[in-house]
Enzyme design. Structure first.
Site, short mmCIF file in Angstrom:
data_model
loop_
_atom_site.label_atom_id
_atom_site.label_comp_id
_atom_site.label_asym_id
_atom_site.label_seq_id
_atom_site.Cartn_x
_atom_site.Cartn_y
_atom_site.Cartn_z
N GLY A 163 8.94 67.99 2.86
CA GLY A 163 8.59 68.02 4.27
C GLY A 163 9.81 67.74 5.12
N CYS A 166 11.53 64.67 12.48
CA CYS A 166 12.38 64.85 13.66
C CYS A 166 13.86 64.64 13.35
CB CYS A 166 11.95 63.89 14.76
SG CYS A 166 10.25 64.14 15.32
N LYS A 218 15.86 61.89 0.84
CA LYS A 218 15.80 62.13 2.28
C LYS A 218 17.21 62.42 2.79
CE LYS A 218 14.09 59.98 6.55
NZ LYS A 218 13.42 58.77 7.12
N ASP A 361 7.11 52.94 14.94
CA ASP A 361 6.81 54.37 14.80
C ASP A 361 5.69 54.58 13.79
OD1 ASP A 361 7.04 57.05 15.36
OD2 ASP A 361 8.69 57.40 13.97
#
Length: 580
Positions: A163, A166, A218, A361
């Site tokens: 995935g 932002c 990541k 967040d």
């Protein structure tokens, strides 16, 4: 028996007070002043001389809050009675004075009995907490046996994209056990090509049940940090908050990472919070799907109009099956299961608060899910790129300018954050901001639309909503859970329960029904229940190779056990149940 002990203690105290303050024959050195051998009004035994600098010894544990005010009031009353008694003492102590001191002693006896009970309860809670705190620190690290491996991108075989968000893209990855596997993959050009590689056992065979890609890498998008490792680490340091100590042992280009005092905090491990196993900087590779999914974030040598720099930060984590949003799109958990899922988020947020960190967040896209052997979901909070983890300010962020960042998720921003106004002495308090976000996410977990998402008349904004506008939860949701969600979404932060008290409420509603059914909830009954829960949890943990979700939650509850917070949660639950 307790009343008899209190009466006996009261008689002893009353007798001691009468002996201490009764007039003594002897020389008088002035009107109303005792002689050198007396000790009136100083709280000392007659004939005992104390040094001028002597300090009173503390009496064990401090008195609990609910008794401290009464004890201080009694102390003030004692001082007045003492002054009056000394004035009248020259004529002898009459029956009235003796009765007053006897009653006063009886009152102190009752207070001391309550104080001793509270001390026993606090001591029992501390002992239970110590046992389970050590157990919850044991967070598994799959790279623990590879002390000096995994700090280069070349050490991994990278699969397909999981995935993107932002500020980063996430890919599945694996690390071959034997060096020859890695050399073969590099020789065949499989790096970054999505190879069909599986984990191997020590003998070279595939480990049973092992996922083909146990890791998630990541790759941060580097647009403004430059290409030096120092600049990258400075700009993206918040991503390293959940990193383990071993994760930061590698070389970042020509730089060895060192945490500075002014940098972000290092988060202690917790089962409901993501753990970063490795972190390193490396050149940006052209990974599968990059040109189609995020071409603008690539360096110009891959895409002429790309804005990215040639070097960036990589984080290695566990690969989880899906996010909470993806799970809820496919599954509708039962009320009990949804309650346990909400409880897991509260446990994670409580750990952040105790560490002085605010996530800022929280949303279902940033919560990862895996399952235990019974198919029960286990939730993990991830993505700390917007967190507040400053050693200097803690959870109180100075808001002296409108340029100060409030956080990353505007829709789920707590009212005290979204309505804050900047000024010379303005401060944003984040101590209950993430707890408020959990209340909003709970609507999604229980199968409803999040009231703070979307548009139209049903859409609410945290800046302006009223509590009466919050949608009702289904009747299938337990009443105390519905009440808790509404209390988490109160506009005024000081009216919300803390994450710890909210978690205790759900723990008691799930597993403490026997305790709550008692008409008179006493500390000794609560301690007996806690000891029973401790024994049952330890036994359940021993009987299973991998703890189920319920056992892990009970272990977290016992590891964070505080007598006062548990009593407040029990009183809160009782008040909700007693309300019409």
């Amino acid at each position: 028996m307790a009343v008899r002990q209190a009466l006996g203690r009261g008689l002893q105290l009353g007798r001691a007070l009468l002996l201490r303050f009764a007039p003594k024959p002897g020389p008088v050195s002035g009107w109303g002043k005792p002689g050198p051998g007396a000790a009136w009004g100083r709280g000392e035994r007659p004939g005992r001389v104390s040094s001028p600098g002597a300090q009173p010894r503390p009496l064990g544990l401090p008195l609990p809050d609910r008794y401290r005010f009464f004890r201080q009031s009694v102390a003030g009353l004692a001082a007045r009675i003492q002054r009056q008694f000394v004035v009248r003492a020259r004529g002898g102590a009459g029956p009235c004075g003796r009765a007053v001191f006897l009653a006063f002693g009886l009152g102190l006896g009752l207070i001391e009995e309550k104080q001793a009970e509270s001390r026993r309860a606090a001591s029992a809670c501390q002992e239970i907490q110590a046992i389970f705190t050590q157990k919850n620190k044991q967070v598994s690290d799959p790279l623990d046996t590879r002390r000096w491996q995994g700090f280069r991108l070349e050490d991994y075989l990278i699969g397909q994209a999981i995935g993107k968000g932002c500020n980063a893209a996430v890919y599945e990855a694996t690390m071959p056990t034997l060096p020859q596997h890695l050399e073969k993959a590099k020789h065949l050009g499989l790096l970054g090509k999505g190879p069909d590689v599986v984990s191997k056992g020590a003998d070279g065979e595939q480990a049973p049940g092992a996922p083909a890609f146990p890791f998630a890498i990541k790759m941060m998008w580097n647009i403004s940090a430059g290409s030096s490792s120092e600049a990258i680490l400075s700009k993206m340091s918040q991503e390293l908050v959940p990193a383990s100590r071993m994760a930061l042992d590698g070389e970042y280009g020509a730089v060895t990472y060192r945490r500075s005092r002014d940098g972000p905090k290092q988060l202690a491990p917790h089962p409901n919070i993501i753990r970063v196993f490795r972190a390193f900087t490396s050149s940006v590779p052209l990974l599968p799907g990059a040109l189609a999914d995020y071409p603008d974030m690539l360096p110009p040598h891959y895409y002429p109009e790309g804005l990215g720099h040639g070097r960036t930060l990589f984080l290695v984590m566990k690969n989880y099956p899906c996010t909470l949003r993806q799970y809820l799109e496919e599954q509708t958990p039962s009320s009990r299961l949804a309650t346990m899922m909400t409880l897991q988020l509260l446990e994670g947020v409580d750990h952040l608060v105790q560490q002085g960190i605010a996530h800022r967040d929280l949303k279902s896209d940033n919560i990862l899910v895996e399952w235990d052997s019974d198919g029960c979901p286990w939730l993990v909070i991830s993505d700390f790129g917007c967190c507040l983890a400053d050693e200097r300010v803690g959870l109180q962020l100075p808001f002296n300018s409108s340029s100060v960042e409030r956080g990353g998720n505007g829709s789920l921003m707590a009212p005290e954050v979204s309505t804050a106004h900047s000024g010379p002495h303005a401060v944003i308090d984040y101590s209950k901001a993430d707890t408020w976000a959990v209340g909003a996410i709970a609507y999604e977990i229980f199968g409803l639309a999040n009231p703070f998402y979307g548009q139209g008349s049903a859409h609410l904004e945290s800046r302006s909503y009223q509590e009466a506008q919050l949608p009702e939860m289904p009747k299938s949701v337990p009443p105390e859970t519905r009440q808790l969600v509404r209390s988490l979404l109160q506009r005024e932060a000081n009216k919300r329960p803390s994450a710890r008290i909210a978690a205790n409420v759900l723990h008691l509603s799930l597993w403490g029904e026997h305790l709550l059914a008692l008409k008179n909830l006493k500390l000794d009954k609560m301690i007996a229940w806690l000891l029973q829960q401790s024994a049952a949890t330890l036994l359940a943990d021993r009987l299973r190779e991998k703890s189920c979700v319920e056992t892990k939650l009970q272990m977290l509850f016992l590891a964070n056990l505080e007598c006062e917070a548990l009593c407040q949660a029990a009183l809160l639950l009782s008040s909700w149940r007693a309300a019409p």
